[in-house]
Enzyme design. Structure first.
Site, mmCIF file in Angstrom:
data_model
loop_
_atom_site.group_PDB
_atom_site.id
_atom_site.type_symbol
_atom_site.label_atom_id
_atom_site.label_comp_id
_atom_site.label_asym_id
_atom_site.label_seq_id
_atom_site.Cartn_x
_atom_site.Cartn_y
_atom_site.Cartn_z
ATOM 1 N N GLY A 1 10.217 -2.358 6.699
ATOM 2 C CA GLY A 1 10.527 -1.039 7.032
ATOM 3 C C GLY A 1 10.485 0.095 6.053
ATOM 4 O O GLY A 1 11.212 1.287 6.233
ATOM 5 N N GLY A 2 9.802 -0.316 5.095
ATOM 6 C CA GLY A 2 9.704 0.976 3.791
ATOM 7 C C GLY A 2 8.456 1.671 3.904
ATOM 8 O O GLY A 2 8.095 2.364 2.993
ATOM 9 N N GLY A 3 7.287 1.354 4.926
ATOM 10 C CA GLY A 3 6.235 2.167 5.095
ATOM 11 C C GLY A 3 5.303 1.525 3.840
ATOM 12 O O GLY A 3 4.122 2.163 3.473
ATOM 13 N N GLY B 1 4.012 -4.056 4.019
ATOM 14 C CA GLY B 1 4.415 -5.598 3.697
ATOM 15 C C GLY B 1 3.980 -6.696 4.803
ATOM 16 O O GLY B 1 3.312 -7.645 4.471
ATOM 17 N N LYS C 1 0.765 -1.176 0.090
ATOM 18 C CA LYS C 1 0.036 0.118 0.027
ATOM 19 C C LYS C 1 0.969 1.318 -0.002
ATOM 20 O O LYS C 1 2.209 1.207 0.440
ATOM 21 C CB LYS C 1 -1.085 0.039 1.146
ATOM 22 C CG LYS C 1 -0.136 -0.107 2.582
ATOM 23 C CD LYS C 1 0.235 1.209 3.247
ATOM 24 C CE LYS C 1 0.822 1.053 4.510
ATOM 25 N NZ LYS C 1 1.647 2.222 4.991
ATOM 26 N N ASP D 1 -2.138 -1.751 10.172
ATOM 27 C CA ASP D 1 -2.462 -1.774 8.757
ATOM 28 C C ASP D 1 -2.971 -3.298 8.364
ATOM 29 O O ASP D 1 -3.414 -3.097 6.991
ATOM 30 C CB ASP D 1 -1.091 -1.538 7.883
ATOM 31 C CG ASP D 1 -0.581 -0.127 8.097
ATOM 32 O OD1 ASP D 1 -1.334 0.810 8.640
ATOM 33 O OD2 ASP D 1 0.628 0.219 7.788
HETATM 34 O O1 C5P Z 1 0.315 -1.580 14.501
HETATM 35 P P1 C5P Z 1 1.847 -1.545 13.997
HETATM 36 O O2 C5P Z 1 2.583 -2.819 14.583
HETATM 37 O O3 C5P Z 1 2.122 -1.267 12.699
HETATM 38 O O4 C5P Z 1 2.371 -0.304 14.592
HETATM 39 C C1 C5P Z 1 3.941 -0.256 15.043
HETATM 40 C C2 C5P Z 1 3.761 0.705 16.288
HETATM 41 O O5 C5P Z 1 3.523 2.251 15.355
HETATM 42 C C3 C5P Z 1 2.930 0.700 17.346
HETATM 43 O O6 C5P Z 1 3.690 -0.014 18.329
HETATM 44 C C4 C5P Z 1 2.646 1.956 17.828
HETATM 45 O O7 C5P Z 1 3.772 2.463 18.603
HETATM 46 C C5 C5P Z 1 2.880 2.979 16.557
HETATM 47 N N1 C5P Z 1 1.400 3.095 16.028
HETATM 48 C C6 C5P Z 1 0.560 4.230 16.588
HETATM 49 N N2 C5P Z 1 -0.557 4.582 16.142
HETATM 50 C C7 C5P Z 1 -1.103 3.795 15.058
HETATM 51 C C8 C5P Z 1 -0.357 2.847 14.229
HETATM 52 C C9 C5P Z 1 1.045 2.621 14.845
HETATM 53 O O8 C5P Z 1 1.001 4.874 17.479
HETATM 54 N N3 C5P Z 1 -2.207 4.065 14.441
#
Ligand code: C5P
Length: 303
Positions: free
Chosen positions: A109-111, A114, A24, A149
């Protein structure tokens, strides 16, 4: 790309089938506030693209979940694909297990989502292969516990998203081709969301305020300051010609590190891709309104 290491000795209860996990892009990303648990309330648009990881799944009779691909950066116990399979198993009480193979094409780690997309593909495909019959909303809830995501990939449509990323409204986005540049660094999402300097009070907008050319990612200044290569890639992109010779608009996806620009044709995108400096990797991908995972699932159900 990582080649899967096959182990044909594994006790299989079903054949190996392969499923796509698309990447995405976040066309824009605002943070409107912080929840009491530390997570952030977002407003974003997820544009699915045709760049995909591939997940191979073979049901096992003995109930074990085994990752069959060596992925040096991610131990199996932390791998979201393994965790997704275990979560579905626990939730449904199914006695089957699975062998999981991964062909990675989406940078870590690319946003580009994946890991979350891989997890969503495991949830959706194993729900079909194990015949566990969960509805998309239930799969989405299971997925949200694995990553913010995951739900958009479970639902399988480009979408306007709010909340942690799970309140979704499907969107029909115009056909675009995206040049995605990976500036050779991996960014930790947690690090960027924890940054004191992150703007957390973006004004709340409505879906009617969104246009596909809307730009603005509140994570971008934070990432640029900490990872100079991301800023360099954005500046390089913004000097490239787009339609009618106007410079393109470089944007960052999610918490980076990948940056991208939208084009009206594959040819325009490829022309700029040919000039990407050797120190970065890049690809061109078509934007998708529907996930190829869901298209395959539909064909699979009709077999
Ligand atoms: O949900 P995901 O593992 O992708 O998120 C990684 C980290 O990013 C989470 O541990 C949280 O610290 C932060 N995050 C957040 N708010 C979001 C998504 C992610 O603070 N809506």
């Amino acid at each position: 790309m990582t080649a899967p290491s096959e182990d044909l000795e594994a006790p299989q209860a079903g054949p190996l089938t392969w499923w796509p996990a698309p990447a995405k892009l976040n066309l824009f990303l605002h943070v409107t506030h912080r929840y009491s648990d530390g997570y952030h309330a977002l407003q974003t648009v997820f544009q699915l693209i045709e760049r995909c990881d591939r997940i191979g799944l073979a049901p096992r009779a003995d109930g074990r979940i085994e990752r069959r691909t060596t992925l040096a950066q991610v131990p199996p116990e932390q791998d979201l694909t393994v965790r997704a399979a275990r979560a579905l198993q626990r939730h449904t009480g199914v006695s089957l297990g699975a062998d999981i193979h991964l062909l990675k094409q989406i940078p870590l780690g690319g946003g580009l989502g994946g890991g979350s997309s891989d997890a969503a593909t495991v949830l959706v495909a194993l729900n079909a292969l194990w015949d566990t019959g969960l509805a998309p909303e239930e799969l989405s809830q299971l997925g949200l516990a694995l990553g913010a995501d995951v739900p958009v990939f479970v639902h399988g449509a480009s979408a306007w998203a709010e909340g942690r990323g799970e309140r979704l409204t499907a969107l029909e986005l115009p056909q675009r081709w995206y040049l995605v540049v990976h500036p050779g660094v991996a960014v930790s999402t947690a690090e960027i969301f924890q940054a004191a300097e992150l703007t957390r009070n973006s004004p709340v907008i409505t879906i009617r305020d969104f246009s596909p050319d809307r730009v603005g990612n509140v994570c971008e200044p934070v990432v640029r300051a900490r990872y100079p290569a991301v800023g360099e890639a954005l500046e390089w992109l913004s000097r490239q010609p787009g339609a009618f010779g106007h410079p393109v608009q470089g944007r960052m996806s999610g918490t980076g590190s990948c940056v991208f620009a939208a084009f009206d044709s594959a040819e325009q995108a490829e022309r700029v891709a040919a000039r990407v400096p050797d120190r970065w990797s890049s690809f061109v991908a078509r934007g998708l309104n529907r996930s190829p995972l869901h298209e395959l699932l539909q064909r699979w159900r009709l077999q």
